[in-house]
Design an enzyme around this catalytic site. Structure first.
Site, PDB file in Angstrom:
ATOM      1  N   HIS A 194      -3.623   6.869   2.595  1.00  0.00           N
ATOM      2  CA  HIS A 194      -3.696   5.404   2.622  1.00  0.00           C
ATOM      3  C   HIS A 194      -5.232   5.299   2.601  1.00  0.00           C
ATOM      4  CE1 HIS A 194      -4.488   1.661   0.579  1.00  0.00           C
ATOM      5  NE2 HIS A 194      -4.328   1.179   2.067  1.00  0.00           N
ATOM      6  N   ASN A 219      -9.802  -0.312  -0.468  1.00  0.00           N
ATOM      7  CA  ASN A 219      -9.104  -0.784   0.192  1.00  0.00           C
ATOM      8  C   ASN A 219      -7.813  -0.737  -1.427  1.00  0.00           C
ATOM      9  OD1 ASN A 219      -6.072  -0.921   0.383  1.00  0.00           O
ATOM     10  ND2 ASN A 219      -6.136  -1.708   2.303  1.00  0.00           N
ATOM     11  N   CYS A 235       0.756  -1.082   0.701  1.00  0.00           N
ATOM     12  CA  CYS A 235       0.015   0.677  -0.018  1.00  0.00           C
ATOM     13  C   CYS A 235       1.433   1.753   0.645  1.00  0.00           C
ATOM     14  CB  CYS A 235      -1.115  -0.525   0.966  1.00  0.00           C
ATOM     15  SG  CYS A 235      -2.006  -1.276   0.822  1.00  0.00           S
TER      16      CYS A 235
HETATM   17  O1  UT7 Z   1      -3.481  -1.293   3.546  1.00  0.00           O
HETATM   18  C1  UT7 Z   1      -2.956  -2.511   4.584  1.00  0.00           C
HETATM   19  C2  UT7 Z   1      -3.377  -1.919   5.726  1.00  0.00           C
HETATM   20  N1  UT7 Z   1      -4.785  -3.179   5.937  1.00  0.00           N
HETATM   21  C3  UT7 Z   1      -5.563  -1.927   6.875  1.00  0.00           C
HETATM   22  O2  UT7 Z   1      -5.148  -0.858   7.705  1.00  0.00           O
HETATM   23  C4  UT7 Z   1      -6.280  -2.553   7.422  1.00  0.00           C
HETATM   24  C5  UT7 Z   1      -6.637  -2.802   8.495  1.00  0.00           C
HETATM   25  N2  UT7 Z   1      -7.170  -3.621   9.758  1.00  0.00           N
HETATM   26  C6  UT7 Z   1      -9.243  -3.562   9.481  1.00  0.00           C
HETATM   27  O3  UT7 Z   1      -9.587  -2.318   8.847  1.00  0.00           O
HETATM   28  C7  UT7 Z   1      -9.790  -4.127  10.679  1.00  0.00           C
HETATM   29  O4  UT7 Z   1      -9.359  -4.226  11.520  1.00  0.00           O
HETATM   30  C8  UT7 Z   1     -10.311  -4.779   9.890  1.00  0.00           C
HETATM   31  C9  UT7 Z   1     -11.971  -3.882   9.438  1.00  0.00           C
HETATM   32  C10 UT7 Z   1     -10.411  -5.332   9.190  1.00  0.00           C
HETATM   33  C11 UT7 Z   1     -11.310  -5.458  10.734  1.00  0.00           C
HETATM   34  O5  UT7 Z   1     -11.944  -4.411  11.991  1.00  0.00           O
HETATM   35  P1  UT7 Z   1     -11.987  -5.209  13.348  1.00  0.00           P
HETATM   36  O6  UT7 Z   1     -13.495  -3.648  13.775  1.00  0.00           O
HETATM   37  O7  UT7 Z   1     -10.942  -4.881  13.494  1.00  0.00           O
HETATM   38  O8  UT7 Z   1     -13.074  -6.222  13.431  1.00  0.00           O
HETATM   39  P2  UT7 Z   1     -12.377  -7.813  13.954  1.00  0.00           P
HETATM   40  O9  UT7 Z   1     -11.317  -8.418  12.948  1.00  0.00           O
HETATM   41  O10 UT7 Z   1     -11.943  -7.307  15.335  1.00  0.00           O
HETATM   42  O11 UT7 Z   1     -13.996  -8.601  13.994  1.00  0.00           O
HETATM   43  C12 UT7 Z   1     -14.918  -8.135  14.879  1.00  0.00           C
HETATM   44  C13 UT7 Z   1     -15.492  -9.204  14.616  1.00  0.00           C
HETATM   45  C14 UT7 Z   1     -15.376 -10.262  14.313  1.00  0.00           C
HETATM   46  O12 UT7 Z   1     -16.562 -10.774  15.391  1.00  0.00           O
HETATM   47  P3  UT7 Z   1     -16.742 -11.655  16.868  1.00  0.00           P
HETATM   48  O13 UT7 Z   1     -15.057 -12.454  17.193  1.00  0.00           O
HETATM   49  O14 UT7 Z   1     -16.645 -11.004  17.481  1.00  0.00           O
HETATM   50  O15 UT7 Z   1     -18.007 -12.897  17.086  1.00  0.00           O
HETATM   51  C15 UT7 Z   1     -15.217 -10.857  13.238  1.00  0.00           C
HETATM   52  O16 UT7 Z   1     -15.968 -12.330  13.424  1.00  0.00           O
HETATM   53  O17 UT7 Z   1     -16.801  -8.835  13.961  1.00  0.00           O
HETATM   54  C16 UT7 Z   1     -16.544 -10.400  12.703  1.00  0.00           C
HETATM   55  N3  UT7 Z   1     -16.885  -9.952  11.408  1.00  0.00           N
HETATM   56  C17 UT7 Z   1     -16.937  -9.610  10.167  1.00  0.00           C
HETATM   57  N4  UT7 Z   1     -18.632  -9.847  10.842  1.00  0.00           N
HETATM   58  C18 UT7 Z   1     -19.425  -9.317   9.817  1.00  0.00           C
HETATM   59  C19 UT7 Z   1     -15.176  -9.815  10.396  1.00  0.00           C
HETATM   60  N5  UT7 Z   1     -15.494  -9.351   9.120  1.00  0.00           N
HETATM   61  C20 UT7 Z   1     -16.504  -9.510   8.896  1.00  0.00           C
HETATM   62  C21 UT7 Z   1     -17.778  -9.118   8.186  1.00  0.00           C
HETATM   63  N6  UT7 Z   1     -18.925  -8.970   8.550  1.00  0.00           N
HETATM   64  N7  UT7 Z   1     -16.996  -8.876   6.942  1.00  0.00           N
END
Ligand code: UT7
Length: 320
Positions: free
Chosen positions: A247, A277, A115
């Site tokens: 980004h 992204n 990125c």
């Molecule tokens: O470009 C390179 C750099 N990339 C980035 O900067 C990305 C950085 N990371 C992020 O943007 C975030 O961490 C994400 C958007 C990927 C995830 O968001 P989060 O707030 O960190 O969510 P999480 O991974 O902690 O997931 C929270 C919950 C989980 O369920 P439980 O364990 O709380 O029951 C996941 O299983 O959300 C669930 N979950 C979803 N639910 C519905 C994960 N993906 C999804 C989804 N739809 N697509």
């Protein structure tokens, strides 16, 4: 001898026609528009057609940028393609683009900094222009991430998209254009964001692996840090920044950076909603969007900041 600077004289972009909305994805994996939008700020992303590759997206964005810069293909003496989704393992996607556009007077190569690719590309182009050997450079960030996305993994497939953005740089003796930059890398983080498949033309899928929370934390810490460094290096303060183009990975990362840097909302470009992204393509795409909609004007002080796999991160501070 007077110092040489590199100024951006035109930008361009290209997004594939096919739109995949959050609603569409909720029919394929267990997700919802509400989750995706509130957690990431994304509403829709573009997906390249079968037979449409990173070189095609690059060529379209470059043609748009050259037209806007009023520069002919024969004037380009340097092309840098930043991508993590090259058409082939080799030759470089840049060579394929060179052939497609007939850039017969250019030296061309790819760089791979995920990125941060476009930011890295700008710094390399600036150094080569400063050497006095190159006068008109094109830097393009282009990706077909849909080809390496696992469309059954809801934790990653909702995040990424395809597209390209390009900028034309020209040597000038005026103190304008790129005023300062900093690029960094830390290989200790290779395992938290990676893809094992590709390249784009082989249609291997299911390869992006990301530890989202770890990546999120790193981005929130490193992006403001390096932004402050480059603005100070150029002799300015954050209040001098007219336009901040970070980004576009997650709107919550952008908002955290704004808060940390004390940059008001009206100075940031947020285009993630309509394309997701697209790794190296996000910053040049947002740059072009801001130029077209009037948010970015000639003479504005612009701060570009990215962070991505590797880990790589970087910032460029420039006068537009
Ligand atoms: O470009 C390179 C750099 N990339 C980035 O900067 C990305 C950085 N990371 C992020 O943007 C975030 O961490 C994400 C958007 C990927 C995830 O968001 P989060 O707030 O960190 O969510 P999480 O991974 O902690 O997931 C929270 C919950 C989980 O369920 P439980 O364990 O709380 O029951 C996941 O299983 O959300 C669930 N979950 C979803 N639910 C519905 C994960 N993906 C999804 C989804 N739809 N697509």
């Amino acid at each position: 001898m007077s110092e040489i600077y590199s100024e951006i004289i035109g930008t361009g972009s290209y997004l594939p026609e096919k739109i995949v909305t959050n609603e569409d994805l909720s029919k394929v994996v267990d997700t919802s528009d509400e989750w995706i939008f509130t957690r990431t700020g994304i509403k829709e992303r573009r997906v390249a057609d079968d037979g449409e590759y990173t070189s095609d997206l690059s060529a379209r964005a470059i043609s748009d940028a050259l037209k806007n810069a009023n520069v002919s293909v024969d004037d380009v003496d340097l092309l840098i393609v930043a991508t993590i989704t090259p058409d082939l393992v080799f030759p470089a996607t840049a060579c394929i683009v060179q052939k497609k556009l007939g850039l017969k007077n250019a030296v061309v190569f790819d760089i791979q900094a995920a990125c941060s690719g476009f930011v890295y590309g700008l710094t390399v182009a600036d150094a080569m222009i400063k050497s006095g050997q190159y006068k008109t450079a094109v830097v393009v960030g282009a990706e077909t991430l849909s080809r390496i996305t696992d469309w059954t993994d809801r934790t990653t497939c909702v995040l990424f998209g395809d597209g390209a953005g390009a900028a034309v740089l020209r040597a000038t003796s005026k103190k304008t254009g790129i005023l300062s930059y900093s690029i960094k890398s830390d290989g200790n983080y290779v395992d938290i964001l990676k893809a094992t498949g590709g390249p784009s033309m082989t249609k291997t899928s299911g390869n992006i692996y990301m530890e989202g929370k770890e990546v999120f934390k790193l981005a929130v810490a490193r992006m403001p840090e390096i932004s402050k460094e480059v603005v100070a290096k150029a002799g300015y303060t954050m209040a001098d920044v007219d336009c901040f183009i970070p980004h576009q990975a997650n709107v919550r990362i952008i908002d955290a950076a704004l808060k940390n840097l004390d940059i008001p909302e009206e100075k940031v470009v947020k285009s993630i909603q309509s394309h997701g992204n697209i790794s190296s393509a996000c910053i040049p795409l947002a740059l072009n969007i801001a130029t077209k909609n009037g948010q970015l004007k000639k003479g504005d002080k612009v701060l570009l900041t990215a962070m991505g796999a590797g880990f790589t991160w970087g910032s460029v501070f420039l006068e537009f």
